[in-house]
Design a protein around this motif. Structure first.
Motif, mmCIF file in Angstrom:
data_model
loop_
_atom_site.group_PDB
_atom_site.id
_atom_site.type_symbol
_atom_site.label_atom_id
_atom_site.label_comp_id
_atom_site.label_asym_id
_atom_site.label_seq_id
_atom_site.Cartn_x
_atom_site.Cartn_y
_atom_site.Cartn_z
ATOM 1 N N GLY A 19 6.384 -5.304 -45.756
ATOM 2 C CA GLY A 19 7.056 -5.931 -46.905
ATOM 3 C C GLY A 19 8.445 -6.425 -46.518
ATOM 4 O O GLY A 19 8.825 -7.574 -46.802
ATOM 5 N N LEU A 20 9.207 -5.564 -45.844
ATOM 6 C CA LEU A 20 10.561 -5.966 -45.450
ATOM 7 C C LEU A 20 10.502 -7.127 -44.460
ATOM 8 O O LEU A 20 11.325 -8.043 -44.509
ATOM 9 C CB LEU A 20 11.310 -4.789 -44.812
ATOM 10 N N ASP A 21 9.512 -7.074 -43.566
ATOM 11 C CA ASP A 21 9.406 -8.134 -42.562
ATOM 12 C C ASP A 21 9.181 -9.491 -43.234
ATOM 13 O O ASP A 21 9.807 -10.484 -42.867
ATOM 14 C CB ASP A 21 8.265 -7.795 -41.589
ATOM 15 N N GLN A 22 8.330 -9.474 -44.243
ATOM 16 C CA GLN A 22 8.099 -10.739 -44.956
ATOM 17 C C GLN A 22 9.386 -11.237 -45.601
ATOM 18 O O GLN A 22 9.689 -12.419 -45.585
ATOM 19 C CB GLN A 22 7.051 -10.541 -46.041
ATOM 20 N N PHE A 23 10.124 -10.307 -46.160
ATOM 21 C CA PHE A 23 11.391 -10.706 -46.782
ATOM 22 C C PHE A 23 12.334 -11.289 -45.725
ATOM 23 O O PHE A 23 12.905 -12.367 -45.894
ATOM 24 C CB PHE A 23 12.031 -9.504 -47.485
ATOM 25 N N PHE A 24 12.474 -10.572 -44.610
ATOM 26 C CA PHE A 24 13.447 -11.003 -43.600
ATOM 27 C C PHE A 24 13.027 -12.315 -42.923
ATOM 28 O O PHE A 24 13.860 -13.005 -42.358
ATOM 29 C CB PHE A 24 13.682 -9.895 -42.573
ATOM 30 N N LYS A 25 11.755 -12.646 -42.986
ATOM 31 C CA LYS A 25 11.314 -13.922 -42.399
ATOM 32 C C LYS A 25 11.915 -15.110 -43.163
ATOM 33 O O LYS A 25 12.059 -16.198 -42.620
ATOM 34 C CB LYS A 25 9.785 -14.011 -42.416
ATOM 35 N N GLY A 26 12.272 -14.880 -44.398
ATOM 36 C CA GLY A 26 12.883 -15.964 -45.175
ATOM 37 C C GLY A 26 14.388 -16.058 -44.959
ATOM 38 O O GLY A 26 15.048 -16.916 -45.543
ATOM 39 N N ILE A 27 14.932 -15.172 -44.148
ATOM 40 C CA ILE A 27 16.391 -15.157 -43.923
ATOM 41 C C ILE A 27 16.665 -15.799 -42.566
ATOM 42 O O ILE A 27 16.174 -15.339 -41.538
ATOM 43 C CB ILE A 27 16.924 -13.703 -43.920
ATOM 44 N N GLU A 28 17.467 -16.829 -42.572
ATOM 45 C CA GLU A 28 17.840 -17.505 -41.319
ATOM 46 C C GLU A 28 19.181 -16.965 -40.830
ATOM 47 O O GLU A 28 20.120 -16.820 -41.613
ATOM 48 C CB GLU A 28 18.009 -19.009 -41.587
ATOM 49 N N GLY A 29 19.266 -16.701 -39.529
ATOM 50 C CA GLY A 29 20.571 -16.334 -38.957
ATOM 51 C C GLY A 29 20.722 -14.842 -38.793
ATOM 52 O O GLY A 29 19.785 -14.057 -38.976
#
Ligand SMILES: Cc1ncc(C[n+]2csc(CCOP(=O)(O)OP(=O)(O)O)c2C)c(N)n1
Ligand code: SF4
Ligand SMILES: [Mg+2]
Length: 763
Positions: free
Chosen positions: A476-486
């Protein structure tokens, strides 16, 4: 009053039964037998079990004690204080950070002279976080004004708990009492012991609660806890000193009375082979028992060795200790806590100053810190202490008055070398996700490839963490962090995500990771963000360094840390708070959180004839956080990966440009949901489709549903979701129909409210 028919206090041996129990088990049994009125608690290892066991007994109808699961230990201590003001018998149990979080309430309890009992199951205090046992928490209570008894084994836990109320409630004492025992060593090891066969004998020993001034006697209004400056406050403290003096007289009286009904005696100071000892060690609790075996062996070698260990440390039994040490030539004072910078921990100084008052005393004292963080204390360690004392006695002087024992320069096989390289700039910012604000409408437009195309994106949390099979946290967290650039800096509050990724000396995090106590993560990250931005403004850090700051918390962290999170949102710091909600305090053993829904079974909301799972509805954390008017609030689940990605990108945009963001992910916990670990996504999907966990966002105050199961024809009954988990299967049975109906109604009420907001242009 406690017993329905108060009996005369027994004066002779009462019937007892053999038992084989741990310290925690027997603590719970003693509390049940005493039929106290209320327990306020908050889970923390290793004391949690006491509340769990009492809750289990309550569900079976075995006692009527009111069990209140607080929002944190500060709250638990407040609950207990409030309850004690009614004249009720009150109990709490805690450890480590829990004790420290409650600490400010302790002098209030003693300063206003309302007795209660606190079982302190000792554990190391942070940081770094360590769940094993030492006495660093106990030492923080030494100035709190509580009578403090030490229980060296499970038998003593039982006996001292029962004696504690009699001591604390004595008219000359009227002080709260701590019974402290060693975390894991005593709390979790089973021992053969004796317990009273009849609860009534225990209740009769306690007798009715002595009459006192209460807050619930309208014909006798009183002011409890007035605003008190000089010249009065010093008199209040003097009265507390007199109460402690009285406790020194009362404790042996109560112990003697208890010995008459139990056959077990507790001298204020436990002196083993001390009659003619020339060398001795002073130790608290379980370590003293190890040292006794060694003293026996040394006696065989002709060494006059003895062990001294107090059963009471508040009031400090100076006179008894002086008497025992009169002829000892050398003494090692071993302490399982340090008072950093004080050249010896507290009890070393207290003991030395007690001896100083005896002009005849010539005992040489060596102070040693041992066993911190739960490091075992073996017979060899006790022997090393005795050898130190023997050397000092032979030399007639102390070479090293204070030191640590058992420190090693390195730990074999342990290395802090990097295992995985940090993320490269390109890995951190592949430029796949783009967010643009439409200046005309103010709406954010997110451009991102479909989630499946992001599968190869480097993970910020590396595989190889210790979460259970099927755990939804990291996917779940990985999916969230995939949307974060940088670049990101993460702060994790205490919880499964933290403990399974950072077992020293390893870390699964490929980005900078910080841990702070889970009631204060949001505040910590607020400070970090503000100082980072200020250092950039001053030119001390590169102006183009663009970091997104993310706090990761469980749902439990949003109970105890709610104040800190709301404060952060109200100040509108530029950071993201992401909550993974697994509906309970999972890493401490599945206790209820306020996000646990009605009727769900946890280890502090059991299911039985007298208790039907959690008694209240789940907290609507999203709406609470939305009410702070922060720019962006959202819910998401792993089963909708494109939705998470889009919300993550928006979250980053808002955190960069406008202020605080809060997002809640429902994630599966197969272990404690008692669900097959392969169906995590199905369970979460069903939670969404039955509208228990609606997917929506509140963006600059406007609510948008991002998925409507009614509209797409996927709506399922709440019961379908509940049927997938072992923790809720009981809700399908007729005797739980009221809970099921109530949960369905609440889900529907909240869902319709959201739909109405979604439809309204202003809400
Ligand atoms: C002040 C304090 N009280 C209690 C604890 C014990 N504790 C650690 S994590 C935790 C529960 C965390 O629950 P949650 O945030 O939902 O995370 P999860 O374990 O479910 O991942 C508790 C009770 C603690 N570390 N500090
Ligand atoms: S207890 Fe639950 S939340 Fe914690 S690691 Fe295991 S499956 Fe995940
Ligand atoms: Mg949780």
């Amino acid at each position: 009053m406690v017993a329905s028919k108060p009996r005369r206090r027994p004066t002779s041996l009462a019937p007892q039964t053999d038992a084989f129990l741990t310290g925690n088990e027997v603590a719970a049994l003693s509390v049940k037998q005493m039929d106290i009125h209320l327990m306020g608690f908050y889970p923390i290892t290793p004391s949690t079990e006491i509340a769990e066991l009492l809750d289990e007994m309550r569900a079976e109808g075995e006692h009527r004690i009111v069990m209140v699961a607080a929002d944190g230990e500060h709250g638990a201590a407040g609950l207990c204080y409030g309850a004690s003001l009614t004249g009720a018998r009150v109990f709490n149990a805690t450890s480590s950070q829990g004790l420290l979080y409650a600490l400010e309430q302790l002098p209030v309890q003693s300063g206003t002279r309302y007795p209660m009992l606190l079982d302190l199951v000792t554990r190391t205090i942070s940081g770094p976080l360590d769940i094993r046992g030492d006495h660093s928490d106990l030492y923080f209570t030494l100035n709190a004004g509580w009578v403090t008894l030490l229980a060296r084994d499970p038998q003593a836990v039982y006996d001292l708990n029962i004696a504690a109320y009699r001591i604390g409630e004595h008219s000359k004492v009227r002080l709260p009492v701590i019974v402290a025992y060693d975390g894991f060593f005593t709390s979790h090891q089973k021992r053969r012991l004796k317990v009273f066969s009849r609860d009534d004998d225990v209740r009769a020993f306690l007798g009715p609660v002595p009459g006192t001034i209460t807050a619930v006697d309208p014909r006798n209004p009183v002011t409890i806890g007035p605003y008190m400056n000089d010249p009065d406050l010093i008199n209040n403290k003097y009265q507390q000193k007199l109460a402690m003096d009285a406790a020194l007289r009362v404790i042996p009286e109560v112990f003697a009375e208890y010995a008459r009904i139990s056959g077990r005696s507790y001298p204020v100071v436990d002196a083993y082979l001390m009659e003619d000892a020339e060398v001795a060690v002073f130790l608290l609790n379980s370590a003293a028992e190890t040292a006794k075996d060694v003293a026996d062996r040394l006696r065989g070698e002709g060494v006059r060795a003895g062990v001294i260990s107090p059963n009471v440390i508040r009031p400090f039994p100076a006179t008894e200790l002086r008497a025992q040490l009169r002829h000892v030539r050398a003494l090692v004072i071993g302490e399982r806590a340090d008072a950093s910078g004080a050249h010896g921990a507290n009890l070393s100084h207290e003991l030395k100053s007690a001896l100083k008052d005896d002009l005849e005393n010539r005992t040489l004292c060596l102070s040693r810190i041992y066993g911190l963080g739960g490091k075992d204390f073996y017979a060899e360690d006790a022997e090393a202490f005795f050898r130190l004392a023997i050397e000092a006695a032979a030399a007639g002087r102390v070479a090293v008055p204070f030191d640590f024992h058992g420190v090693t320069a390195t730990v074999a096989g342990s290395s802090t070398a990097r295992v995985l390289p940090p993320l490269t700039k390109r890995e951190a910012a592949p430029g796949l996700v783009k967010v643009r604000r439409d200046e005309a409408t103010g709406a954010l437009e997110v451009k991102a490839p479909p989630a499946w195309q992001m599968a190869t994106r480097a993970k910020r949390v590396a595989p190889g963490h210790g979460a259970c099979p099927g755990c939804g946290i990291f996917s779940g967290l990985d999916q969230f962090f995939k949307g974060i650039e940088g670049d990101v800096v993460v702060l994790y509050q205490t919880g499964c995500a933290m403990v399974t990724t950072t077992g020293y000396p390893y870390s699964s995090h490929r980005v900078t990771y910080i841990h702070n106590l889970f009631q204060n993560g949001a505040a910590t990250l607020s400070g970090l963000v503000e100082a980072f931005l200020e250092r950039q403004r001053r030119g001390e850090l590169p102006a183009d360094e663009d970091i997104t700051f993310v706090m990761v918390t469980g749902d439990g962290g949003m109970d105890i840390g709610m104040g800190s999170a709301i404060g952060t949102a109200l100040r509108n710091h530029r950071l993201i708070i992401i909550e993974y909600d697994n509906q309970g305090y999972m890493n401490t053993g599945s206790q209820l959180s306020y996000s646990t829904p009605l009727g769900h079974m946890t280890t502090t909301s059991h299911v039985g004839p007298a208790e039907h799972g959690k008694a209240t509805h789940h907290k609507d954390t999203l709406q609470i956080m939305a009410a702070t008017n922060m720019p962006y609030v959202f819910s998401a689940v792993e089963a909708f990966p494109d939705d998470i990605l889009r919300k993550a990108a928006k979250a980053q945009w808002y955190a960069r440009n406008e202020g605080t963001v809060y997002g809640k992910l429902l994630i599966s916990c197969p272990l404690n949901w008692r669900a097959d670990d392969r169906i995590g996504l199905d369970v979460v999907q069903a939670a969404v489709d039955c509208c228990f966990f609606p997917l929506y966002e509140v963006e600059t105050g406007k609510t948008h549903l991002t998925y409507d199961p009614d509209e797409v024809g996927r709506r399922v009954p709440v019961g379908d979701w509940l049927a997938l988990m072992g923790k809720t299967r009981h809700l399908a049975q007729p005797e739980y129909a009221a809970e099921l109906r109530s949960l369905e109604a609440e889900v529907e009420r909240r869902w319709q409210g959201l739909k109405a907001k979604h439809a309204h242009p202003l809400l």
